[in-house]
Design a protein around this motif. Structure first.
Motif, PDB file in Angstrom:
ATOM      1  N   MET A 170      49.981  38.671  42.111  1.00 52.62           N
ATOM      2  CA  MET A 170      49.396  38.664  40.778  1.00 52.62           C
ATOM      3  C   MET A 170      50.469  38.671  39.697  1.00 52.62           C
ATOM      4  O   MET A 170      51.382  39.497  39.732  1.00 52.62           O
ATOM      5  N   ASP A 171      50.345  37.743  38.750  1.00 53.01           N
ATOM      6  CA  ASP A 171      51.211  37.772  37.570  1.00 53.01           C
ATOM      7  C   ASP A 171      52.666  37.981  37.971  1.00 53.01           C
ATOM      8  O   ASP A 171      53.362  38.865  37.453  1.00 53.01           O
ATOM      9  N   THR A 172      53.122  37.158  38.903  1.00 51.85           N
ATOM     10  CA  THR A 172      54.455  37.342  39.472  1.00 51.85           C
ATOM     11  C   THR A 172      55.100  35.989  39.714  1.00 51.85           C
ATOM     12  O   THR A 172      54.440  34.941  39.626  1.00 51.85           O
ATOM     13  N   TYR A 173      56.383  36.009  40.022  1.00 51.36           N
ATOM     14  CA  TYR A 173      57.129  34.776  40.306  1.00 51.36           C
ATOM     15  C   TYR A 173      58.321  35.145  41.170  1.00 51.36           C
ATOM     16  O   TYR A 173      59.089  36.040  40.820  1.00 51.36           O
ATOM     17  N   VAL A 174      58.454  34.468  42.306  1.00 47.00           N
ATOM     18  CA  VAL A 174      59.526  34.825  43.236  1.00 47.00           C
ATOM     19  C   VAL A 174      60.731  33.900  43.126  1.00 47.00           C
ATOM     20  O   VAL A 174      61.683  34.047  43.878  1.00 47.00           O
TER      21      VAL A 174
ATOM     22  N   SER B 239      46.853  42.106  34.082  1.00 44.57           N
ATOM     23  CA  SER B 239      45.478  41.613  34.211  1.00 44.57           C
ATOM     24  C   SER B 239      44.564  42.654  34.849  1.00 44.57           C
ATOM     25  O   SER B 239      43.355  42.652  34.599  1.00 44.57           O
ATOM     26  N   SER B 240      45.122  43.554  35.652  1.00 47.14           N
ATOM     27  CA  SER B 240      44.310  44.586  36.306  1.00 47.14           C
ATOM     28  C   SER B 240      43.628  45.501  35.300  1.00 47.14           C
ATOM     29  O   SER B 240      42.579  46.091  35.600  1.00 47.14           O
ATOM     30  N   LEU B 241      44.202  45.639  34.107  1.00 49.05           N
ATOM     31  CA  LEU B 241      43.620  46.483  33.069  1.00 49.05           C
ATOM     32  C   LEU B 241      42.991  45.685  31.936  1.00 49.05           C
ATOM     33  O   LEU B 241      42.113  46.189  31.242  1.00 49.05           O
ATOM     34  N   GLU B 242      43.439  44.458  31.743  1.00 48.31           N
ATOM     35  CA  GLU B 242      42.891  43.662  30.644  1.00 48.31           C
ATOM     36  C   GLU B 242      41.557  43.028  31.017  1.00 48.31           C
ATOM     37  O   GLU B 242      40.704  42.820  30.151  1.00 48.31           O
ATOM     38  N   ASN B 243      41.375  42.689  32.285  1.00 48.07           N
ATOM     39  CA  ASN B 243      40.073  42.212  32.753  1.00 48.07           C
ATOM     40  C   ASN B 243      39.794  42.832  34.119  1.00 48.07           C
ATOM     41  O   ASN B 243      39.790  42.147  35.150  1.00 48.07           O
ATOM     42  N   PRO B 244      39.596  44.148  34.128  1.00 49.48           N
ATOM     43  CA  PRO B 244      39.510  44.855  35.410  1.00 49.48           C
ATOM     44  C   PRO B 244      38.330  44.420  36.270  1.00 49.48           C
ATOM     45  O   PRO B 244      38.443  44.373  37.494  1.00 49.48           O
ATOM     46  N   GLN B 245      37.204  44.114  35.654  1.00 43.29           N
ATOM     47  CA  GLN B 245      36.029  43.746  36.455  1.00 43.29           C
ATOM     48  C   GLN B 245      36.279  42.454  37.227  1.00 43.29           C
ATOM     49  O   GLN B 245      35.991  42.367  38.418  1.00 43.29           O
ATOM     50  N   PHE B 246      36.842  41.447  36.558  1.00 48.93           N
ATOM     51  CA  PHE B 246      37.121  40.174  37.231  1.00 48.93           C
ATOM     52  C   PHE B 246      38.122  40.376  38.361  1.00 48.93           C
ATOM     53  O   PHE B 246      37.941  39.862  39.473  1.00 48.93           O
ATOM     54  N   VAL B 247      39.193  41.129  38.078  1.00 49.62           N
ATOM     55  CA  VAL B 247      40.216  41.362  39.098  1.00 49.62           C
ATOM     56  C   VAL B 247      39.623  42.112  40.288  1.00 49.62           C
ATOM     57  O   VAL B 247      39.847  41.739  41.449  1.00 49.62           O
ATOM     58  N   THR B 248      38.861  43.155  40.019  1.00 51.36           N
ATOM     59  CA  THR B 248      38.282  43.944  41.104  1.00 51.36           C
ATOM     60  C   THR B 248      37.346  43.101  41.959  1.00 51.36           C
ATOM     61  O   THR B 248      37.405  43.145  43.200  1.00 51.36           O
ATOM     62  N   GLU B 249      36.483  42.324  41.331  1.00 57.52           N
ATOM     63  CA  GLU B 249      35.544  41.489  42.081  1.00 57.52           C
ATOM     64  C   GLU B 249      36.275  40.448  42.926  1.00 57.52           C
ATOM     65  O   GLU B 249      35.876  40.170  44.065  1.00 57.52           O
ATOM     66  N   THR B 250      37.333  39.888  42.383  1.00 59.59           N
ATOM     67  CA  THR B 250      38.113  38.899  43.129  1.00 59.59           C
ATOM     68  C   THR B 250      38.789  39.541  44.335  1.00 59.59           C
ATOM     69  O   THR B 250      38.812  38.972  45.434  1.00 59.59           O
ATOM     70  N   LEU B 251      39.348  40.734  44.141  1.00 59.04           N
ATOM     71  CA  LEU B 251      39.985  41.436  45.258  1.00 59.04           C
ATOM     72  C   LEU B 251      38.967  41.819  46.327  1.00 59.04           C
ATOM     73  O   LEU B 251      39.237  41.677  47.526  1.00 59.04           O
ATOM     74  N   LEU B 252      37.806  42.295  45.915  1.00 58.50           N
ATOM     75  CA  LEU B 252      36.784  42.664  46.895  1.00 58.50           C
ATOM     76  C   LEU B 252      36.339  41.450  47.712  1.00 58.50           C
ATOM     77  O   LEU B 252      36.133  41.550  48.931  1.00 58.50           O
ATOM     78  N   ALA B 253      36.202  40.311  47.064  1.00 58.28           N
ATOM     79  CA  ALA B 253      35.817  39.096  47.772  1.00 58.28           C
ATOM     80  C   ALA B 253      36.906  38.675  48.760  1.00 58.28           C
ATOM     81  O   ALA B 253      36.620  38.287  49.903  1.00 58.28           O
ATOM     82  N   PHE B 254      38.161  38.770  48.342  1.00 54.98           N
ATOM     83  CA  PHE B 254      39.288  38.424  49.214  1.00 54.98           C
ATOM     84  C   PHE B 254      39.339  39.354  50.418  1.00 54.98           C
ATOM     85  O   PHE B 254      39.482  38.914  51.561  1.00 54.98           O
ATOM     86  N   LEU B 255      39.190  40.640  50.170  1.00 57.17           N
ATOM     87  CA  LEU B 255      39.247  41.625  51.256  1.00 57.17           C
ATOM     88  C   LEU B 255      38.093  41.444  52.234  1.00 57.17           C
ATOM     89  O   LEU B 255      38.264  41.588  53.452  1.00 57.17           O
TER      90      LEU B 255
END
Length: 270
Positions: free
Chosen positions: A117-121, A250-266
């Motif tokens: 999330m929000d990262t670059y390697v 993004s985890s705090l700016e749009n927490p509902q979207f992030v949480t729902e996306t993580l739950l779906a992924f998991l």
């Protein structure tokens, strides 16, 4: 409060819920509180581990000899071993994704899934690296993040147009202003140099398991813009998702979207 001694220093973490393990690895300058909405939701179905980066929250200072993101990845494995966690889904935001990628590359057998999330390697672009290093030098010399520096640093983490009077913005600014000189010089500044002076591992992204990887990015992320997320996802061969109305945290700016996306992924992978 749970702590584990790693490389001679006390690392603070939280461990909530039961079920398949999820490790939340956060951003530079933030403690595990940046995951509060996700911890509350995920812990109802999963065992959620979230750590305080060295020098932040309740963790001790950056251990002597910690000089690279690979060291942070190794230290996270020590935490997992301490908790008897054999396999984990790792969700890494910003520097958490940078060292999380290295953990996944070095210990693929420990990873059920990887969310970047929000990262670059890749390596930090040289003009940006020099700019961040100049800010770090000012902080090191002053022993404080001055109001003028706060005016520069704090907005980087949020979407443009965020209300500077909002609790999210004001609390983060206050937390940075309160950091004492020893933490800044022993942990925060060195961690910044590790983060922004990182080596490039883009050429290894193809080694990740695309079927178990997801890239996410705030659609208004300033330091890690969406085009970087797309570039990484294409090299991995995995999906990527834009988080609407969100900047870097993004985890705090749009927490509902992030949480729902993580739950779906998991739900699909563990």
């Amino acid at each position: 409060m749970p702590f584990v001694t790693i490389d001679g220093q006390a690392l603070h973490y939280i461990d909530q819920g039961t079920g398949p393990a999820v490790l939340l690895a956060g951003s530079y300058l933030w403690d595990q509180g940046m995951w509060a909405p996700q911890i509350a939701a995920l812990a109802q179905q999963y065992r959620v581990i979230a750590l305080d980066l060295w020098g932040l929250g309740q963790s001790g200072p950056l251990p002597v000899g910690t000089v690279s993101l690979d060291d942070l990845a190794r230290q996270a494995l020590v935490l997992l071993d301490h908790l008897d966690i054999e396999r984990v889904t790792l969700v890494g935001l910003s520097v958490g994704g940078m060292w999380g990628t290295r953990l996944a590359l070095s210990a693929a057998h420990r990873i059920n899934g990887l969310v970047l999330m929000d990262t670059y390697v890749g390596a930090e672009p040289e003009p940006t690296r020099q700019y961040y290093f100049s800010l770090l030098k000012q902080i090191e010399e002053a022993g404080v993040i001055t109001p003028a520096l706060l005016d520069i640093v704090v907005p980087i983490f949020f979407r443009p147009g965020i209300d500077p009077q909002s609790a999210l913005y004001r609390n983060f600014r206050a937390a940075l202003a309160a950091l004492p000189a020893d933490r800044l010089r022993e942990s925060i500044v060195p961690m910044g140099r590790i983060t922004f002076g990182r080596d490039d591992c883009m050429n290894r992204l193809g080694e990740l398991d695309a079927a178990c990887t997801l890239v996410m990015c705030g659609d208004q992320d300033i330091p890690r813009p969406p085009e970087e997320a797309r570039e990484m996802a294409e090299l991995i061969g995995c999906p990527w998702v834009l988080v609407p109305e969100a900047g870097h945290i993004s985890s705090l700016e749009n927490p509902q979207f992030v949480t729902e996306t993580l739950l779906a992924f998991l739900a699909e992978r563990v």
